[in-house]
Write a protein that holds these residues in place. Structure first.
Motif, PDB file in Angstrom:
ATOM      1  N   ILE A  35       0.863  -1.181   0.000  1.00 40.47           N
ATOM      2  CA  ILE A  35       0.000   0.000   0.000  1.00 40.47           C
ATOM      3  C   ILE A  35       0.897   1.228   0.000  1.00 40.47           C
ATOM      4  CG2 ILE A  35      -1.708   1.314   1.308  1.00 40.47           C
ATOM      5  CD1 ILE A  35      -2.772  -1.346   2.356  1.00 40.47           C
TER       6      ILE A  35
ATOM      7  N   ILE B 225      -8.343  -2.865   0.395  1.00 42.54           N
ATOM      8  CA  ILE B 225      -8.291  -3.996   1.338  1.00 42.54           C
ATOM      9  C   ILE B 225      -9.680  -4.343   1.871  1.00 42.54           C
ATOM     10  CG2 ILE B 225      -5.873  -3.793   2.026  1.00 42.54           C
ATOM     11  CD1 ILE B 225      -6.782  -2.381   4.559  1.00 42.54           C
TER      12      ILE B 225
ATOM     13  N   ILE C 254       1.360  -7.771   3.989  1.00 44.49           N
ATOM     14  CA  ILE C 254       0.942  -6.440   3.550  1.00 44.49           C
ATOM     15  C   ILE C 254       1.989  -5.446   4.045  1.00 44.49           C
ATOM     16  CG2 ILE C 254      -0.806  -4.625   3.748  1.00 44.49           C
ATOM     17  CD1 ILE C 254      -2.933  -6.800   3.983  1.00 44.49           C
TER      18      ILE C 254
ATOM     19  N   VAL D 246       2.949  -1.537   4.357  1.00 44.87           N
ATOM     20  CA  VAL D 246       2.385  -0.195   4.295  1.00 44.87           C
ATOM     21  C   VAL D 246       3.545   0.781   4.090  1.00 44.87           C
ATOM     22  CG1 VAL D 246       0.888   1.491   5.392  1.00 44.87           C
ATOM     23  CG2 VAL D 246       0.537  -0.947   5.837  1.00 44.87           C
TER      24      VAL D 246
ATOM     25  N   LEU E 292      -3.742   5.830   7.534  1.00 46.35           N
ATOM     26  CA  LEU E 292      -2.957   4.587   7.563  1.00 46.35           C
ATOM     27  C   LEU E 292      -2.243   4.373   8.899  1.00 46.35           C
ATOM     28  CD1 LEU E 292      -1.396   4.659   3.957  1.00 46.35           C
ATOM     29  CD2 LEU E 292      -3.631   3.809   4.682  1.00 46.35           C
TER      30      LEU E 292
ATOM     31  N   TYR F 213      -5.829  -0.708  10.761  1.00 44.91           N
ATOM     32  CA  TYR F 213      -5.123  -1.935  11.129  1.00 44.91           C
ATOM     33  C   TYR F 213      -6.098  -3.122  11.228  1.00 44.91           C
ATOM     34  CZ  TYR F 213      -1.391   1.393  12.136  1.00 44.91           C
ATOM     35  OH  TYR F 213      -0.455   2.395  12.035  1.00 44.91           O
TER      36      TYR F 213
ATOM     37  N   VAL G  32      -6.529  -4.257   7.723  1.00 46.92           N
ATOM     38  CA  VAL G  32      -5.332  -4.986   7.287  1.00 46.92           C
ATOM     39  C   VAL G  32      -5.337  -6.386   7.895  1.00 46.92           C
ATOM     40  CG1 VAL G  32      -2.812  -5.088   7.452  1.00 46.92           C
ATOM     41  CG2 VAL G  32      -3.933  -2.910   6.946  1.00 46.92           C
ATOM     42  N   HIS G  33      -5.654  -6.462   9.173  1.00 47.90           N
ATOM     43  CA  HIS G  33      -5.718  -7.758   9.852  1.00 47.90           C
ATOM     44  C   HIS G  33      -6.668  -8.686   9.089  1.00 47.90           C
ATOM     45  CE1 HIS G  33      -6.899 -10.656  13.010  1.00 47.90           C
ATOM     46  NE2 HIS G  33      -5.736 -10.386  13.563  1.00 47.90           N
TER      47      HIS G  33
ATOM     48  N   MET H 296       1.940  -7.899   8.699  1.00 52.49           N
ATOM     49  CA  MET H 296       1.969  -6.531   8.193  1.00 52.49           C
ATOM     50  C   MET H 296       3.257  -5.837   8.621  1.00 52.49           C
ATOM     51  SD  MET H 296      -0.418  -3.239   9.159  1.00 52.49           S
ATOM     52  CE  MET H 296       0.657  -2.358  10.268  1.00 52.49           C
TER      53      MET H 296
END
Lengths: 281, 281
Positions: free
Chosen positions: A82, A144, A154, A156, A168, A174, A177-178, A187
């Motif tokens: 990302i 996402i 992932i 960032v 972000l 988060y 993302v999880h 991550m």
């Protein structure tokens, strides 16, 4: 003409670099983009006046945002970046033969376009030549949200938590993302300078700990970033970056890395006391 | 008045700091000495226009030139500092109860005098108040020639290898240091930036290896030094800084260190690949 570019790291300190010319200067819907030629660090990309990458020291950042997680996960196949529109992170990911697909989701198409044109040593795998790479010019959050349970890693690769990247660094992000990671996913996110950004780090790591069971900080030295000491957050569902690190596999890597190596991987997690204290739970 | 001090780290790059006033500016027989007040880093000492120490980041340098050797040697009693007229290294050495005597041998009396006057947080143990500290205003080479087999540790807290310190990077000097150390003694010397000073490092480490059986490089991050990545040479007759390091003793230290800790001690020796390559035998 004696041309110097000075980036202030705070109101009272900065780095100053001798420049020869501006290669590009323009405004996207998201930010100001400048690419200038410096004598000491080669070509340098700035977003909203802040140094993002230079040709001379980008190897540190890109080694360190990618290889620690890639060598901790036993078999990374699908990786999402990302941000990172310069392509440097994708270039490092592509050195890992296990990776079947890397997706770059960058909000600003102009960054990608100008990196391909003016920073080819970084953008070499995002110029359409690599079939394992997919580009999405899109908001990372939107992407996402639609790709849950999809990635082993992932990364960032964002700007500072001002401007387009502010979201972000928040807990809601988060959590997304999880969800976008597989059950043993990892991550990694750039997490600012322990020397200058204690408050940002404190909030960021608290947010991460609310979501991930394993959260560790590691460090790298990047001369053109504020203070020269930079950090990354390693947030993981299952694998620990030190206890589960396969040192032998990292030592046997079939490519050269000018910063990363199997010893440094471990040393990067051994933090100065003040950096530990920034993120103490 | 908007006053900025810029130190060029090469012809083409530098650090720039907002300053409020000059506290002292004068010339000794050896060098130009300036002490200025900056907003971001507090008081800053310059020798011949190069940043030596600032109040804000000196803790990194002084932790790292002293504690790794002090916690590797099982019982350091007599310690010599060559250079280091600001007193910061002596202050850290004094935190070790085993040390019976620390000698400061600084060639430039003006540096000592002005540090006592203007940098008291560093010079607190060289102002005559500490009976365990002895001062010699003398050439380091002359001093060690007359004090052979005398010290457990010698710290070479020097300027760059230009000006008065040039002899402190040569093999003849290291032979004298070797002789001035006891049979299990350790020398530590600042060894410049792996990022900018590859050639100096190459020569320095070759010279050291010609004299000492154990020679290792370790790193520390110092934001006001060129590139932010700095290094130290650990040269030893018997004790290895990793294999012979007593981690438990370091962990039980009865004082707080803002940079050094028992994990970082080990991590500091895990170098980036390019730094390793600078000093490959």
């Amino acid at each position: 003409m004696d041309l110097w570019y000075t980036e202030k790291h705070s109101e009272n300190v900065g780095i100053t670099l001798k420049a020869t010319r501006t290669l590009f200067s323009g405004k996207s819907p998201f930010q100001q983009l400048d690419i200038i030629e410096t004598l000491e660090y080669g070509r340098m990309m700035l977003l909203d006046g802040l140094v993002m990458v230079t040709e001379r020291d980008e190897f540190v950042y890109h080694d360190m945002i990618s290889h620690p997680a890639l060598f901790t996960h036993p078999c990374p196949k699908r990786v999402l970046v990302i941000g990172g529109g310069d392509g440097g992170s994708i270039r490092e990911i592509m050195k890992h033969a296990t990776v079947e697909e890397a997706v770059l989701c960058e909000i600003d198409g102009l960054v990608i376009e100008k990196s391909i044109e003016l920073l080819p040593s970084m953008a070499c795998d995002i110029d359409g030549s690599n079939p394992r790479v997919t580009l999405h010019v899109d908001d990372g959050l939107a992407y996402i949200r639609e790709h849950q349970d999809a990635f082993d890693l992932i990364l960032v690769d964002s700007t500072d938590p001002i401007g387009p990247a502010v979201g972000l660094f928040e807990e809601d992000f988060y959590r997304l993302v999880h969800g976008a990671l597989k059950k043993d996913g990892i991550m990694v996110a750039q997490s600012e300078s322990p020397f200058y950004h204690a408050e940002i780090q404190k909030n960021m790591y608290r947010n991460l700990r609310n979501v991930f069971p394993i959260v560790e900080m590691y460090q790298a030295f990047i001369p053109t970033y504020p203070s020269g000491l930079w950090s990354f957050a390693f947030a993981s569902k299952q694998y620990h970056p030190v206890r589960d690190f396969d040192k032998a596999r990292a030592a046997a890597r079939p490519f050269h890395t000018r910063y990363y190596n199997e010893d440094l991987h471990l040393g990067a997690f051994m933090l100065p006391t003040f950096a530990r204290e920034n993120i103490a739970p």
